[in-house]
Design a protein around this motif. Structure first.
Motif, PDB file in Angstrom:
ATOM      1  N   PRO A   1      36.345  27.182  34.306  1.00  0.00           N
ATOM      2  CA  PRO A   1      35.176  27.576  33.521  1.00  0.00           C
ATOM      3  C   PRO A   1      34.373  28.714  34.134  1.00  0.00           C
ATOM      4  N   LEU A   2      34.675  29.058  35.407  1.00  0.00           N
ATOM      5  CA  LEU A   2      33.871  30.040  36.130  1.00  0.00           C
ATOM      6  C   LEU A   2      34.735  31.062  36.853  1.00  0.00           C
ATOM      7  N   CYS A   3      34.181  32.265  37.017  1.00  0.00           N
ATOM      8  CA  CYS A   3      34.816  33.287  37.858  1.00  0.00           C
ATOM      9  C   CYS A   3      33.747  33.979  38.677  1.00  0.00           C
ATOM     10  N   ALA A   4      33.940  33.999  39.994  1.00  0.00           N
ATOM     11  CA  ALA A   4      33.101  34.815  40.872  1.00  0.00           C
ATOM     12  C   ALA A   4      33.779  36.175  40.948  1.00  0.00           C
ATOM     13  N   CYS A   5      33.512  36.980  39.953  1.00  0.00           N
ATOM     14  CA  CYS A   5      34.260  38.220  39.721  1.00  0.00           C
ATOM     15  C   CYS A   5      33.568  39.438  40.328  1.00  0.00           C
ATOM     16  N   GLY A   6      34.226  40.564  40.185  1.00  0.00           N
ATOM     17  CA  GLY A   6      33.631  41.844  40.491  1.00  0.00           C
ATOM     18  C   GLY A   6      33.230  42.521  39.187  1.00  0.00           C
ATOM     19  N   ILE A   7      33.133  43.839  39.231  1.00  0.00           N
ATOM     20  CA  ILE A   7      32.671  44.580  38.063  1.00  0.00           C
ATOM     21  C   ILE A   7      33.703  44.546  36.933  1.00  0.00           C
ATOM     22  N   SER A   8      34.899  44.042  37.209  1.00  0.00           N
ATOM     23  CA  SER A   8      35.888  43.870  36.148  1.00  0.00           C
ATOM     24  C   SER A   8      35.382  42.925  35.067  1.00  0.00           C
TER      25      SER A   8
ATOM     26  N   VAL B   1      37.616  47.254  27.937  1.00  0.00           N
ATOM     27  CA  VAL B   1      38.127  48.569  28.350  1.00  0.00           C
ATOM     28  C   VAL B   1      39.046  48.432  29.566  1.00  0.00           C
ATOM     29  N   PHE B   2      39.701  49.532  29.900  1.00  0.00           N
ATOM     30  CA  PHE B   2      40.660  49.601  30.997  1.00  0.00           C
ATOM     31  C   PHE B   2      41.756  48.555  30.801  1.00  0.00           C
ATOM     32  N   LEU B   3      41.979  47.661  31.750  1.00  0.00           N
ATOM     33  CA  LEU B   3      43.099  46.726  31.584  1.00  0.00           C
ATOM     34  C   LEU B   3      42.868  45.781  30.412  1.00  0.00           C
ATOM     35  N   PHE B   4      41.628  45.650  29.962  1.00  0.00           N
ATOM     36  CA  PHE B   4      41.308  44.766  28.846  1.00  0.00           C
ATOM     37  C   PHE B   4      41.523  45.432  27.482  1.00  0.00           C
ATOM     38  N   ALA B   5      41.830  46.730  27.478  1.00  0.00           N
ATOM     39  CA  ALA B   5      42.194  47.428  26.236  1.00  0.00           C
ATOM     40  C   ALA B   5      43.680  47.221  25.990  1.00  0.00           C
TER      41      ALA B   5
END
Length: 374
Positions: free
Chosen positions: A71-78, A86-90
């Protein structure tokens, strides 16, 4: 901005699940270390076991969140790129992600372009004609570099772009005098190594009063904010001589659609009200304090988190208006994506991506919103 009252609570009125799973950066990273320290707090104080799945890249961190396995992600700016699609999400497998912000850490470090100390660079404008690293396949680093160039009124065309296969290699290249500048965190080991090299290190100043410069920077990367950086590689930087630069939060704790209101509300409450109990347990934990939260950032907050901030008197009409705008943007991106997917077969990935980026920009601009990415 209002200040929260004195906090007092006990385990009896904190209701968290017995196990909480999340993805984070790889073991040894600052983000992973912070999540371990917060996990220790949750286990010791509230009996919640935190299971951390380390991921070495954006795909391995975001996929379990997208699939509902965590349910959670300690992510970066991705996470922001995922929100925007955008980027890999496109990509047909991704698209704009339905994520909501729980909390962020904005500590005493910064993020920006580190420059060799032997080429007389004091501001981003001084990078004109210099050799600047471009990292193949790393959108976040390259956009960060582009944003710093924009502050100085420059683009990639104004510098000598030197391509490297990876982040670490770019700093080896600077030390070997193959390049002059590369994007990094101000306390990262490669920056420390660069500072210790014969070339030394400088961090170009970003004057907070240069409104036009900041407008140019944030037009490229709106997630940056001015920051007085007191922890940066180089003997000329410290508490008494900060780098007047920039930063954005890291890590960025986001929840997926599987994160329920009760967990979100109780988790942010622990992070804010128990801050004194874990702030010194890992480098960067000081950044989770209430005063370090940017309440009008680029990802919408989880509704239950907003309810908590309202409860403690830390939510304003301006914050709500900003939140409403982000939610509207999120809905528009999702509906535009669904329509685009229905009409465009994904066989040709390049054509699909360019078509999506065009459709995305058109839909946003039709509603008076900045596309940011094109």
């Amino acid at each position: 901005m209002s200040t929260a009252p004195f906090f007092a609570h006990s385990a009896e009125n904190i209701d968290l699940p017995g196990t909480l799973a999340m993805t984070a950066y790889g073991t040894g990273s600052a983000g992973y270390t912070q999540m371990v320290s917060i996990g220790n707090l949750l286990q010791n104080e509230y009996g919640t076991s935190v299971r951390i799945l380390p991921g070495e890249n954006d795909v391995s961190r975001m996929t379990p969140l997208r699939m509902g396995r965590v349910p959670l992600c300690a992510c970066g700016i991705s996470s922001y790129y995922g929100f925007e699609g955008v980027f890999l999400f496109a990509d047909p497998q991704w698209g704009p992600q339905s994520i909501r912000l729980i909390s962020t850490s904005t500590a005493n470090f910064g993020l920006g372009v580190a420059v060799a100390g032997d080429i007389n660079v004091k501001t981003p404008a001084d990078l004109k004609g210099k050799r600047v690293a471009y990292i193949r396949g790393d959108d976040a680093l390259n956009v960060g570099t582009e944003a710093f160039l924009a502050f100085g009124g420059l683009t990639w065309d104004d510098v000598e772009r030197v391509e490297f296969p990876g982040y670490g290699r770019s700093f080896e290249g600077i030390v070997a005098n193959q390049a002059d500048a590369a994007f990094t965190m101000s306390v990262a080991p490669p920056a420390q190594q660069m500072a210790a090299s014969p070339r030394g290190i400088v961090w170009p100043e970003l004057d907070p009063a240069d409104k036009e410069g900041w407008q140019r920077l944030q037009a490229v990367a709106p997630y940056f904010q001015p920051h007085k950086v007191t922890s940066a590689a180089g003997e000329n930087y410290g508490k008494d001589s900060p780098w007047i630069g920039a930063t954005y939060p890291y890590p960025i704790l986001v929840g997926g659609e599987s994160l329920d209101d009760k967990t979100a509300r109780n988790l942010v409450r622990v992070l804010i009200e128990d801050h004194d109990k874990y702030k010194d347990a890992a480098p960067g934990n000081a950044g989770y304090s209430l005063e370090n939260q940017n309440m009008q950032w680029v990802i919408p907050y989880h509704d239950a988190v907003i309810e908590y901030y309202k409860e403690i008197g830390h939510w304003t009409g301006a914050m709500q208006a900003h939140q409403d705008g982000l939610v509207k943007r999120q809905k528009l991106l999702k509906t535009t994506w669904e329509s685009f997917m229905d009409a465009n077969p994904p066989e040709d990935r390049d054509a699909f991506r360019s078509g999506w980026m065009e459709a995305r920009a058109k839909a946003l601009e039709a509603e008076g919103m900045k596309s940011v990415f094109r």
